[in-house]
Scaffold this motif. Sequence first.
Motif, mmCIF file in Angstrom:
data_model
loop_
_atom_site.group_PDB
_atom_site.id
_atom_site.type_symbol
_atom_site.label_atom_id
_atom_site.label_comp_id
_atom_site.label_asym_id
_atom_site.label_seq_id
_atom_site.Cartn_x
_atom_site.Cartn_y
_atom_site.Cartn_z
ATOM 1 N N GLY A 1 1.295 4.172 -2.293
ATOM 2 C CA GLY A 1 -0.150 4.032 -2.153
ATOM 3 C C GLY A 1 -0.530 3.921 -0.684
ATOM 4 N N PRO A 2 -1.323 2.901 -0.315
ATOM 5 C CA PRO A 2 -1.778 2.778 1.071
ATOM 6 C C PRO A 2 -0.839 1.976 1.968
ATOM 7 C CG PRO A 2 -2.885 1.143 -0.263
ATOM 8 C CD PRO A 2 -1.982 1.920 -1.206
ATOM 9 N N PHE A 3 0.358 1.646 1.450
ATOM 10 C CA PHE A 3 1.279 0.788 2.195
ATOM 11 C C PHE A 3 2.615 1.497 2.431
ATOM 12 C CE2 PHE A 3 -1.110 -2.233 -0.686
ATOM 13 C CZ PHE A 3 -2.046 -2.607 0.283
ATOM 14 N N VAL A 4 3.268 1.157 3.547
ATOM 15 C CA VAL A 4 4.621 1.648 3.833
ATOM 16 C C VAL A 4 5.452 0.452 4.278
ATOM 17 C CG1 VAL A 4 6.060 3.169 5.226
ATOM 18 C CG2 VAL A 4 3.769 3.931 4.535
ATOM 19 N N MET A 5 6.373 0.016 3.394
ATOM 20 C CA MET A 5 7.196 -1.150 3.696
ATOM 21 C C MET A 5 8.672 -0.780 3.554
ATOM 22 S SD MET A 5 4.776 -3.186 4.542
ATOM 23 C CE MET A 5 5.704 -4.702 4.769
ATOM 24 N N ASN A 6 9.552 -1.771 3.652
ATOM 25 C CA ASN A 6 10.985 -1.510 3.582
ATOM 26 C C ASN A 6 11.597 -1.816 2.217
ATOM 27 O OD1 ASN A 6 10.596 -2.613 6.743
ATOM 28 N ND2 ASN A 6 11.794 -0.737 6.500
ATOM 29 N N HIS B 1 -4.448 -0.868 4.487
ATOM 30 C CA HIS B 1 -3.158 -0.305 4.895
ATOM 31 C C HIS B 1 -2.279 -1.424 5.448
ATOM 32 C CE1 HIS B 1 -4.170 3.891 4.346
ATOM 33 N NE2 HIS B 1 -5.201 3.817 5.169
ATOM 34 N N ARG B 2 -0.974 -1.223 5.368
ATOM 35 C CA ARG B 2 -0.023 -2.146 5.997
ATOM 36 C C ARG B 2 1.283 -1.395 6.296
ATOM 37 N NH1 ARG B 2 1.459 -7.810 3.159
ATOM 38 N NH2 ARG B 2 -0.459 -8.438 4.254
ATOM 39 N N GLY B 3 1.904 -1.704 7.435
ATOM 40 C CA GLY B 3 3.277 -1.300 7.677
ATOM 41 C C GLY B 3 3.502 0.021 8.389
ATOM 42 N N PHE B 4 2.431 0.671 8.862
ATOM 43 C CA PHE B 4 2.614 1.953 9.543
ATOM 44 C C PHE B 4 1.431 2.213 10.463
ATOM 45 C CE2 PHE B 4 0.069 2.809 5.874
ATOM 46 C CZ PHE B 4 -0.717 3.916 6.155
ATOM 47 N N GLN B 5 1.428 3.390 11.086
ATOM 48 C CA GLN B 5 0.368 3.795 12.007
ATOM 49 C C GLN B 5 -0.202 5.134 11.553
ATOM 50 O OE1 GLN B 5 2.320 3.107 16.214
ATOM 51 N NE2 GLN B 5 3.875 3.468 14.655
ATOM 52 N N THR B 6 -1.427 5.437 11.937
ATOM 53 C CA THR B 6 -1.988 6.763 11.693
ATOM 54 C C THR B 6 -2.464 7.373 13.011
ATOM 55 O OG1 THR B 6 -4.238 5.945 11.261
ATOM 56 C CG2 THR B 6 -2.767 6.184 9.357
#
Length: 285
Positions: free
Chosen positions: A258-263, A60-65
Amino acid sequence: MAERFQREVKDRWYVKYNEMGFPAIQKGWVLPADRWRDFDPFILMAEDWFKKGTFPDHPHRGFQTVTYVVDGRLEHIDNAGGRDILEPGDVQYMNAGWAARHAEDGVEDDVAHTLQLWLNLPKDKKDSETIYQNVYGEEAPVVPIDGGSVKVFSGCVAGVTGPLDSIVPITLSELTLAKGAEFTLDLPENHNAFLYVLAGEIEAGVNKVNMKKHGVGTLSFNENGEGTSELTIKSQKRRTKVLIYSGAPIREEIVPHGPFVMNSMEEIKQAYDDFRQGKFGPPAV
């Protein structure tokens, strides 16, 4: 004294579930990802029933759970050496930051039943340190109220502060009420918020909207407000249990992929490249 902002239920729906291929069992979208602008800073929330082998090692990258265990047992493994088993009523917080790699699985023959919320990170914090924090149910303060209780996992609610320490401040509380009991929660006026009915039936908000189990309600808020607001919830059945989440909007465009949340899509491609090149570290096993 100025009258405080009164929350109303702005929108509501019931979660629809789909059967999944084994070892996953069933999935529903509490917050569907295509409405993230409405939910900001929240991106999505999934409700899952699954057995061991469903969510093995992944990045994961770029967010929190924020993962709430409803039933069964959930084993967490990360590639920094973390390993633990969470039980019903426990919560795990993860700041994926720049590079998380972990596994989330059922234990032995248990069916794990979880609610996993994805919480955005502002652009200047997407490369922050990866953090995991387990909050066991007994560690969250409980405030007795007339006809029930409030358990606070994060933020300041009902005069107490929860132990969950997120990069982007949120509130998360669990309200338990007997039939006919009513309680008014104080929430930051500028927080976007939603509630999810885990059990029972409620009447929520100043507009007294009826919601049953599996019901989701988004709430009105005053984004420019600086005070606190009131959310009134009344139980219509015994053993009612509701989760209430709130957080201040970030108001940045994002690309969940997918598993990432970016800008941007370029940043998504970079995340995949970094993962393939081993920059996320060894597998979580």
